[in-house]
Enzyme design. Structure first.
Site, PDB file in Angstrom:
ATOM      1  N   HIS A   1      41.451  93.406  27.050  1.00  0.00           N
ATOM      2  CA  HIS A   1      41.456  94.585  26.186  1.00  0.00           C
ATOM      3  C   HIS A   1      41.554  95.869  26.999  1.00  0.00           C
ATOM      4  CE1 HIS A   1      40.130  97.738  23.493  1.00  0.00           C
ATOM      5  NE2 HIS A   1      40.449  96.932  22.490  1.00  0.00           N
TER       6      HIS A   1
ATOM      7  N   LEU B   1      37.863  87.419  22.476  1.00  0.00           N
ATOM      8  CA  LEU B   1      36.976  86.432  21.876  1.00  0.00           C
ATOM      9  C   LEU B   1      37.626  85.688  20.717  1.00  0.00           C
ATOM     10  CD1 LEU B   1      33.519  88.183  21.836  1.00  0.00           C
ATOM     11  CD2 LEU B   1      34.117  86.049  22.985  1.00  0.00           C
ATOM     12  N   ALA B   2      38.274  86.432  19.841  1.00  0.00           N
ATOM     13  CA  ALA B   2      38.747  85.821  18.599  1.00  0.00           C
ATOM     14  C   ALA B   2      39.977  86.561  18.106  1.00  0.00           C
ATOM     15  CB  ALA B   2      37.652  85.880  17.530  1.00  0.00           C
TER      16      ALA B   2
ATOM     17  N   GLY C   1      42.186  88.881  15.932  1.00  0.00           N
ATOM     18  CA  GLY C   1      41.946  90.159  15.286  1.00  0.00           C
ATOM     19  C   GLY C   1      43.280  90.888  15.338  1.00  0.00           C
TER      20      GLY C   1
ATOM     21  N   HIS D   1      44.477  92.999  17.440  1.00  0.00           N
ATOM     22  CA  HIS D   1      45.126  93.002  18.754  1.00  0.00           C
ATOM     23  C   HIS D   1      45.881  91.698  19.003  1.00  0.00           C
ATOM     24  CE1 HIS D   1      43.293  96.721  19.620  1.00  0.00           C
ATOM     25  NE2 HIS D   1      42.101  96.269  19.893  1.00  0.00           N
TER      26      HIS D   1
END
Lengths: 137, 137
Positions: free
Chosen positions: A11, A72-73, A75, A77
């Site tokens: 990120h 992490l998961a 989304g 992005h």
């Protein structure tokens, strides 16, 4: 000899921790990971950007490019921003990547961390470590 | 008999994936994790909130509360937002937590995922999986 390229995408952050996490994880992957050519890049705030990471990969003698998001998961992005930069069609995991010499190679887009027993193990380890904090922590 | 409480804190998301990740990881931790009483909560977008998660924990017969953030790395949420809700002094990992019956127990604040060989292993697994994607993926 052609190799598999692995572009780790983080990120990024205004603070240093996310970049440290991504770049150190990339180093650990090089140690454990066999035959990938590994680089890291960042969606926001940190450098190199994803576009710059792709450009670095373009000059390598790759047979395939694997883009691995260290998120992490799923989304916005993962589902929209990164695929757009990679030129992937909506919802697609496979595309192409053009090298500097004009060759077009396959590109595959890996999953983020997601649900995994290793993640549960990590969280339990961090919980156990917290129980051993010094009194003045 | 008193038990150790473990409150897993996720970021939360407008999409369902972050919540699924956090709640499923909490379930996996219950299976592997021995003697914790485990609940999950979210900083933003998803429910229960951290304040609600703390309230649920308050009515349990706890000897200690461990707050474990399921975040990748330190950032503003880890360093500022969550400690503020927990009532921790700046930079401190240890505090106190008042149960519904008035007892004051220790609270410890665990680290986020951070740099860990298990994370490198996870990323290499996701990369390998991407190489086996079907042609139309």
């Amino acid at each position: 000899m052609s190799v598999k390229g692995l572009l780790l995408v983080g990120h990024g952050s205004r603070l240093q921790y996310n970049k440290e996490l991504i770049t150190t994880t990339a180093e650990m992957m090089k140690e454990h990971g066999g035959d990938y050519l590994i680089r890291s890049c960042f969606l926001e705030y940190s450098n190199p950007t994803v576009a710059e990471g792709l450009d670095l990969m373009r000059s390598e003698d790759l047979e395939i490019l694997i883009v691995v998001p260290l998120f992490l998961a799923k989304g916005i992005h993962i589902l929209r921003d990164i695929p757009k930069i990679l030129g992937l069609e909506a919802g697609k995991k496979r595309g192409t990547f053009t090298l500097a010499d004009g060759r077009v190679i396959p590109l595959v887009y890996a999953e983020p961390i997601g649900i995994d027993p290793l993640l549960a193990e990590l969280m339990l380890k961090n919980a156990a470590n917290a129980l051993t904090l010094p009194e003045d922590a």
